[in-house]
Design an enzyme around this catalytic site. Structure first.
Site, PDB file in Angstrom:
ATOM      1  N   GLU A 263       7.026   3.643  -4.245  1.00  0.00           N
ATOM      2  CA  GLU A 263       7.584   2.532  -3.482  1.00  0.00           C
ATOM      3  C   GLU A 263       8.263   1.475  -4.348  1.00  0.00           C
ATOM      4  O   GLU A 263       8.933   0.577  -3.814  1.00  0.00           O
ATOM      5  CB  GLU A 263       6.468   1.852  -2.665  1.00  0.00           C
ATOM      6  CG  GLU A 263       5.920   2.696  -1.524  1.00  0.00           C
ATOM      7  CD  GLU A 263       4.828   3.674  -1.930  1.00  0.00           C
ATOM      8  OE1 GLU A 263       4.166   4.221  -1.039  1.00  0.00           O
ATOM      9  OE2 GLU A 263       4.631   3.884  -3.156  1.00  0.00           O
TER      10      GLU A 263
ATOM     11  N   TRP B  78     -19.971  -2.359  -7.241  1.00  0.00           N
ATOM     12  CA  TRP B  78     -18.751  -1.581  -7.449  1.00  0.00           C
ATOM     13  C   TRP B  78     -18.695  -1.019  -8.872  1.00  0.00           C
ATOM     14  O   TRP B  78     -18.982  -1.713  -9.840  1.00  0.00           O
ATOM     15  CB  TRP B  78     -17.521  -2.455  -7.218  1.00  0.00           C
ATOM     16  CG  TRP B  78     -17.373  -2.942  -5.816  1.00  0.00           C
ATOM     17  CD1 TRP B  78     -17.644  -4.198  -5.347  1.00  0.00           C
ATOM     18  CD2 TRP B  78     -16.943  -2.188  -4.690  1.00  0.00           C
ATOM     19  NE1 TRP B  78     -17.400  -4.268  -4.000  1.00  0.00           N
ATOM     20  CE2 TRP B  78     -16.965  -3.046  -3.558  1.00  0.00           C
ATOM     21  CE3 TRP B  78     -16.549  -0.860  -4.515  1.00  0.00           C
ATOM     22  CZ2 TRP B  78     -16.591  -2.634  -2.297  1.00  0.00           C
ATOM     23  CZ3 TRP B  78     -16.176  -0.447  -3.244  1.00  0.00           C
ATOM     24  CH2 TRP B  78     -16.203  -1.321  -2.157  1.00  0.00           C
TER      25      TRP B  78
ATOM     26  N   THR C 149       6.713  10.502  -0.375  1.00  0.00           N
ATOM     27  CA  THR C 149       5.498  10.384  -1.157  1.00  0.00           C
ATOM     28  C   THR C 149       4.334  10.905  -0.334  1.00  0.00           C
ATOM     29  O   THR C 149       4.196  10.562   0.843  1.00  0.00           O
ATOM     30  CB  THR C 149       5.253   8.925  -1.595  1.00  0.00           C
ATOM     31  OG1 THR C 149       3.996   8.829  -2.276  1.00  0.00           O
ATOM     32  CG2 THR C 149       5.253   7.971  -0.422  1.00  0.00           C
TER      33      THR C 149
ATOM     34  N   LYS D 124     -18.883   2.598  -4.708  1.00  0.00           N
ATOM     35  CA  LYS D 124     -19.854   1.570  -4.360  1.00  0.00           C
ATOM     36  C   LYS D 124     -21.246   2.197  -4.368  1.00  0.00           C
ATOM     37  O   LYS D 124     -21.575   3.002  -3.505  1.00  0.00           O
ATOM     38  CB  LYS D 124     -19.563   0.957  -2.995  1.00  0.00           C
ATOM     39  CG  LYS D 124     -20.363  -0.318  -2.724  1.00  0.00           C
ATOM     40  CD  LYS D 124     -19.865  -1.041  -1.489  1.00  0.00           C
ATOM     41  CE  LYS D 124     -20.571  -2.393  -1.335  1.00  0.00           C
ATOM     42  NZ  LYS D 124     -20.079  -3.134  -0.163  1.00  0.00           N
TER      43      LYS D 124
END
Length: 552
Positions: free
Chosen positions: A335, A450, A188, A445
């Site tokens: 994963e 956020w 990956t 940010k």
């Protein structure tokens, strides 16, 4: 805690969970069902079973032993399906090579995985030739050709796949061994550093197959599949086993269609000609099909498609539904083997209107059976399932990679506190649906607050002129960061829409209270080419690299 363990009868057989057992049922139930490769190959499951044995016999004759690693570089094909089974069933390891890697990444993965034999499609020979002098463990190379011929090359081949398989003995006894034996590996590519290798055992792949089967077949929803479906992947088979779906569809004994290279006209032709009813892909592939002129002449009603790899925007979802495509989201990572969730509609939602259903179809989804999934705060504590409180998504299932190949430190970071850390930020609502709000590294940010890049992308995608959008945070002297959007307009709107038009559209969501005013992108780049990763995802790393300067 004291538990009562079972003492088996001395002569009892401990049945291991091995990939070879996935073939038993379809060879009984569906021996005459078809497997199709473009307009090149067409055969039944009986022939698939025979060719898997021939491939194993051929590889054994080439010197392959249990524990060896066999690399494959091919388009989606019947050959790849045969390798999905024969290689791990021998006790060898299948390395599915990302054919879109750079030459440096390619040779790194070949050497790091310690490949013994490489099976390579002739179209990828220039890439392999560029690194052949740096092989460390490769002993032989076998060429794959739709023409059945050995092309001219500086590589010395051991033969051509089809000829070697056809000449091989159609008898091979696949042995029993420990179900925790490594079956597959692949790499990956992250945002920094060299590719990371993940690996999966026979047990994990078998359990993933049954978990996904339960998630897609056992619950009443808009997304049910069965052995009657016709399957065609539109996610590369090198990418997390094509999401594990070839194993599932083989187990079901369904008709399978492998399209080779992804070309819009070919995909649409196969969907119609072979009556494909079930596929999966990343948003860019779906967008490519929807914007293809050929789609005007195609009836896609009844085609079920799982979108993964990147967020499914409401705009793309509505476009697809307008063409009769039954589109919904799946979620996972390299994963995680990969599937963790599916955005199945619950029975009471099936009668909802389109807009209400789109809200659910675009969520990340409900955990499939055997997936334990939580959203946690920085201290690792689960947060409220109120659809509002964000945290990092962590998970446990029987099919998660147990680490990265030869990388203990990164493996420990992945598995901190006994949970696999996805690096995604999300919320879980009261119905149990997960919604990914951003990647940890992609949250913006601005002014100390956020902003979710995915939420901004979802909003901008709903503008009637927008074909594709990507949002990233760009350094800003005053605010720290500000959102920047790259927007690709639909052809009929090009030259007619300005940056201000998009910003004013975003302001309507500010007025509704959905986003703050500082969430409106300060810069919008119209009709630029949005960079993609090797598996078709938007490459925000490359966007930030290009537009990383201050907005001021």
């Amino acid at each position: 805690m004291t538990t009562q363990l079972i003492t088996p009868t001395q002569s009892a057989y401990a049945y291991p969970l091995l990939i070879k057992h996935l073939l038993n049922t379809p060879l009984i139930y569906s021996p005459d069902q078809e497997i199709v490769y473009r307009d090149c190959f067409r055969y039944d499951y009986k022939t698939l079973g025979k060719r898997i044995k021939q491939l194993a016999s051929m590889l054994k004759a080439q010197g392959v032993k249990p524990g060896d690693t066999i690399a494959v570089m091919d388009w989606d094909s019947h050959r790849y399906l045969e390798c999905f089974f024969a290689v791990p069933m021998m006790g060898a390891v299948l390395h599915t090579v990302n054919i879109r890697l750079t030459s440096e990444q390619l040779i790194y993965t070949i050497n790091h995985a310690e490949d013994d034999i490489i099976l390579v499609n002739e179209e990828f020979l220039p890439l392999l030739e560029s690194v052949k002098d740096r092989f460390e463990t490769v002993k032989k190379v076998i060429v794959l050709s739709d023409k059945g011929a050995i092309p001219a090359s500086s590589i010395e081949f051991s033969g051509e796949y089809e000829a070697l398989v056809s000449d091989a003995v159609p008898e091979y006894t696949f042995p029993d061994f420990d179900e925790n034996t490594m079956a597959t590996t692949f790499y990956t590519t992250g945002t920094t550093g060299l590719p990371k290798g993940v690996f999966f055992s026979h047990r994990q792949i078998v359990l993933h197959t049954y978990g996904v089967m339960a998630g897609l077949t056992a619950y009443k929803s808009q997304a049910n599949i069965s052995s009657a479906d016709v399957y065609m992947p539109m996610t590369p088979m090198f990418h997390v086993h094509a999401w594990g779906m070839p194993y599932l569809m083989t187990l079901l004994g369904a008709k399978q269609v492998y399209p080779g290279r992804y070309e819009p006209e070919t995909l649409l032709k196969l969907i119609v000609g072979e009556q494909v009813t079930y596929s999966h892909c990343v948003p860019t592939i779906m967008n490519m099909l929807i914007t293809s002129p050929s789609i005007k002449d195609v009836d896609l009603k009844g085609w079920k498609v799982i979108i993964g790899g990147s967020a499914l925007s409401k705009g793309l979802c509505k476009e697809a539904l307008g063409h009769g495509i039954n589109l919904f989201t799946g979620y996972g990572m390299s994963e995680t083997c990969p599937i963790l969730t599916l955005s199945n509609l619950k029975p009471h939602m099936l009668e909802w209107g389109e807009d209400e259903q789109v809200e659910i179809r675009c969520k990340t989804g409900l955990p499939i059976p055997e997936v334990q999934l939580e959203v946690v705060d920085v201290e690792g504590n689960p947060v409220a399932h109120d659809g509002q409180t964000p945290g990092e998504v962590v998970t446990r299932t029987p099919w998660l990679t147990q680490g990265y190949v030869k990388s203990g430190e990164q493996s420990e970071e992945l598995w901190k506190d006994g949970w696999l850390h996805t690096g995604d930020i999300g919320v879980i609502d009261q119905e149990g649906y997960l919604r990914i709000t951003d990647r940890l590294k992609d949250v913006i940010k601005t002014g100390g607050e956020w902003i979710s890049s995915l939420e901004l992308e979802d909003i901008i995608s709903q503008h009637e002129a927008v074909n594709e959008v990507a949002v990233v945070g760009i350094t800003d002297e005053k605010w720290g960061e500000r959102p920047m959007a790259m927007v690709v307009l639909k052809e009929e709107f090009q030259g007619k829409i300005s940056e201000k038009d998009i910003q004013e559209f975003c302001m309507t969501f500010v007025e509704k209270g959905q986003i703050p005013k500082y969430g409106v992108p300060g810069k919008i780049v119209l009709d630029a080419v949005i960079p993609k990763t090797s598996v078709g995802k938007i490459s925000k790393k490359d966007i930030r690299g290009t537009y990383g300067e201050n907005l001021n």
